[in-house]
Write a protein that holds these residues in place. Structure first.
Motif, PDB file in Angstrom:
ATOM      1  N   ASN A   1       3.810   0.109  10.530  1.00  0.00           N
ATOM      2  CA  ASN A   1       3.872  -0.086   9.086  1.00  0.00           C
ATOM      3  C   ASN A   1       4.126  -1.540   8.714  1.00  0.00           C
ATOM      4  OD1 ASN A   1       3.670   2.591   7.480  1.00  0.00           O
ATOM      5  ND2 ASN A   1       4.928   3.122   9.242  1.00  0.00           N
TER       6      ASN A   1
ATOM      7  N   VAL B   1      -0.836  10.128   8.747  1.00  0.00           N
ATOM      8  CA  VAL B   1      -0.650   9.323   7.545  1.00  0.00           C
ATOM      9  C   VAL B   1      -0.060  10.168   6.424  1.00  0.00           C
ATOM     10  CG1 VAL B   1      -1.798   7.790   5.890  1.00  0.00           C
ATOM     11  CG2 VAL B   1      -2.678   7.995   8.228  1.00  0.00           C
ATOM     12  N   ARG B   2       0.818   9.551   5.635  1.00  0.00           N
ATOM     13  CA  ARG B   2       1.367  10.184   4.444  1.00  0.00           C
ATOM     14  C   ARG B   2       1.335   9.184   3.286  1.00  0.00           C
ATOM     15  NH1 ARG B   2       1.032  14.085   7.232  1.00  0.00           N
ATOM     16  NH2 ARG B   2       2.632  15.649   7.728  1.00  0.00           N
ATOM     17  N   ARG B   3       1.262   9.712   2.078  1.00  0.00           N
ATOM     18  CA  ARG B   3       1.406   8.859   0.898  1.00  0.00           C
ATOM     19  C   ARG B   3       2.883   8.712   0.566  1.00  0.00           C
ATOM     20  NH1 ARG B   3      -2.846   6.864  -1.368  1.00  0.00           N
ATOM     21  NH2 ARG B   3      -4.890   7.812  -1.053  1.00  0.00           N
ATOM     22  N   TRP B   4       3.233   7.567   0.040  1.00  0.00           N
ATOM     23  CA  TRP B   4       4.631   7.223  -0.216  1.00  0.00           C
ATOM     24  C   TRP B   4       5.315   8.291  -1.066  1.00  0.00           C
ATOM     25  CZ3 TRP B   4       7.997   6.398  -4.214  1.00  0.00           C
ATOM     26  CH2 TRP B   4       9.168   5.683  -3.930  1.00  0.00           C
TER      27      TRP B   4
ATOM     28  N   HIS C   1       1.323  -3.236   6.318  1.00  0.00           N
ATOM     29  CA  HIS C   1       1.734  -3.668   4.982  1.00  0.00           C
ATOM     30  C   HIS C   1       1.859  -5.180   4.866  1.00  0.00           C
ATOM     31  CE1 HIS C   1       2.640   0.358   3.209  1.00  0.00           C
ATOM     32  NE2 HIS C   1       2.680   0.667   4.503  1.00  0.00           N
TER      33      HIS C   1
ATOM     34  N   ASP D   1       0.852  -1.184   0.000  1.00  0.00           N
ATOM     35  CA  ASP D   1       0.000   0.000   0.000  1.00  0.00           C
ATOM     36  C   ASP D   1       0.889   1.235   0.000  1.00  0.00           C
ATOM     37  OD1 ASP D   1      -1.697   2.194   1.034  1.00  0.00           O
ATOM     38  OD2 ASP D   1      -3.179   0.612   1.260  1.00  0.00           O
ATOM     39  N   ASP D   2       0.442   2.322  -0.631  1.00  0.00           N
ATOM     40  CA  ASP D   2       1.281   3.520  -0.703  1.00  0.00           C
ATOM     41  C   ASP D   2       1.100   4.437   0.501  1.00  0.00           C
ATOM     42  OD1 ASP D   2      -1.230   4.478  -1.248  1.00  0.00           O
ATOM     43  OD2 ASP D   2      -0.636   5.711  -2.956  1.00  0.00           O
ATOM     44  N   LEU D   3       0.324   4.010   1.505  1.00  0.00           N
ATOM     45  CA  LEU D   3       0.150   4.808   2.712  1.00  0.00           C
ATOM     46  C   LEU D   3       1.177   4.405   3.768  1.00  0.00           C
ATOM     47  CD1 LEU D   3      -3.738   4.879   3.166  1.00  0.00           C
ATOM     48  CD2 LEU D   3      -2.273   6.592   2.082  1.00  0.00           C
TER      49      LEU D   3
ATOM     50  N   LEU E   1       9.042  13.773   3.288  1.00  0.00           N
ATOM     51  CA  LEU E   1       7.667  13.277   3.433  1.00  0.00           C
ATOM     52  C   LEU E   1       7.062  13.703   4.770  1.00  0.00           C
ATOM     53  CD1 LEU E   1       5.401  11.368   2.302  1.00  0.00           C
ATOM     54  CD2 LEU E   1       6.539   9.527   3.540  1.00  0.00           C
TER      55      LEU E   1
END
Length: 386
Positions: A120, A93-96, A124, A65-67, A103
């Motif tokens: 994480n 939360v951040r996106r990759w 993941h 997942d990109d989160l 980031l």
């Protein structure tokens, strides 16, 4: 920084480092006497997270997942220092992105990098939940002799996702009504619980409702092959781990169903309405974890979707069960209809009330993050299988 002297370590090598420095999992208060200097070093965990999920040689190749989730330092919770940094949630939360420090930005000062790495790793990893109807006698035989096969009457397997967010469903409308942080618990929700488990109906007093959660792949299972002489017994080449298993008997479900608003044992009523929407929970073995289950009586005229529902949630200890495969829902619905027709003309041997088929729909499973992280890193033995 880890890996500065050459190629960055693989995920397998990074996970080995994490295992070596994970003595504090499950400890609310960090005791320096129980930890290595590395385990208390936030820079170490920052670098591990960076290499595992951002810039490492394996990170970009993984279909994660990109989160990314970042847990705030416990010392900041409730004090207002971080009121302007990421709100009141215990995590953000951040996106990759390609650079971890860019980031996170200025919020880096509030991040607990150690707990963020574990969160994480959990988020993941891939999971499946199994819901099954099993015979109580079969469960007893399996408990007394682990070699005894456990053949469910009916079973459903569903992919679920780990989230630090909890979804509160409105059981009548089958729509989520709010989300809120669950951390330090991790929630595995089933959004379409009503349709997924529509055919999970207890039609016999010997039936038990069983729940199983397995980790089946992803970040916690590095794919790199290692030489056999470097393999730790019971800890390598795993592709599945059982994180939760439990069951509750028909009689316990029925007692809770009949108790309604009055509650039953450790049942926890939650909300009331004219449609009798009470919530109770099924506790895992040893009180570990919590399972939310919607239960409704199945009468002959209400086997279809238009019938009234009376959701409940169950609380009881558990027993290990195995992985499942899904069957056609219509078969179980016909069986439930036939069981109701037979049951409606009979009473228990003691003259008690009529047996009523009960539909059980799993809504969510919640577990503390420490339990999940520990099992992903250290749990030995074989997963629960049929």
């Amino acid at each position: 920084m880890i890996g500065d002297k050459g190629d960055s370590p693989s995920r397998y090598e990074l996970l080995s480092m994490v295992k070596k420095h994970s003595n504090l999992i499950g400890k609310t208060v960090l005791d320096e006497q129980d930890a290595s200097d590395v385990e208390l070093d936030q820079k170490f965990w920052h670098d591990i997270l960076d290499l595992y999920f951002i810039g490492g040689r394996d990170a970009k190749a993984q279909q994660d997942d990109d989160l990314l989730f970042f847990v705030k330092k416990m010392s900041l919770h409730g004090y207002g220092f971080n009121d302007n940094l990421e709100g009141d949630s215990p995590y953000f939360v951040r996106r990759w992105a390609t650079k971890l420090d860019e980031l996170v930005g200025e919020s880096s000062v509030i991040v607990d990098w150690r707990r963020s790495l574990y969160l994480n790793l959990i988020a993941h990893t891939s999971y499946s939940v199994t819901v099954a109807i099993c015979s109580y006698r079969s469960l007893q035989n399996h408990q007394n002799n682990q070699g005894t096969p456990l053949s469910p009457v009916y079973k459903v397997v569903k992919t679920v996702y780990a989230s630090p967010t909890r979804v509160n469903f409105h059981v009548d409308s089958r729509k989520e009504v709010e989300t809120k942080p669950a951390y330090p618990d991790i929630c595995f929700a089933v959004d379409d619980f009503d349709s997924t488990f529509d055919a999970v109906v207890l039609t016999d007093t010997d039936h038990c409702f069983c729940v199983l959660l397995n980790a089946v792949g992803g970040a916690a299972f590095p794919s790199e092959n290692q030489p056999q002489d470097n393999v730790d017994a019971g800890q390598t080449n795993k592709t599945k781990l059982t994180l939760f298993s439990g069951f509750v008997s028909y009689q316990m479900v029925r007692d809770a169903y009949d108790a309604g608003k009055s509650g039953f044992g450790s049942l926890l009523p939650f909300g009331h309405s004219s449609r009798k929407t009470d919530r109770i929970y099924m506790k895992g073995p040893g009180g570990r974890g919590e399972v939310e289950v919607a239960v409704s009586g199945v009468a002959d005229q209400s086997l279809d979707e238009s019938g009234p529902h009376s959701p409940l949630h169950i609380s009881q200890g558990g027993l290990k069960i195995g992985a499942m495969v899904r069957k056609a829902a219509s078969v179980a619905q016909v069986a439930a209809k036939n069981a109701y027709a037979a049951a409606s003309s009979t009473r228990n041997s003691d003259g008690g009330m009529v047996m009523v088929p009960l539909k059980c729909c799993l809504m969510s499973i919640s577990l503390p993050w420490e339990h999940i992280a520990y099992d992903l890193l250290f749990k030995g033995g074989s997963p629960v299988n049929l």
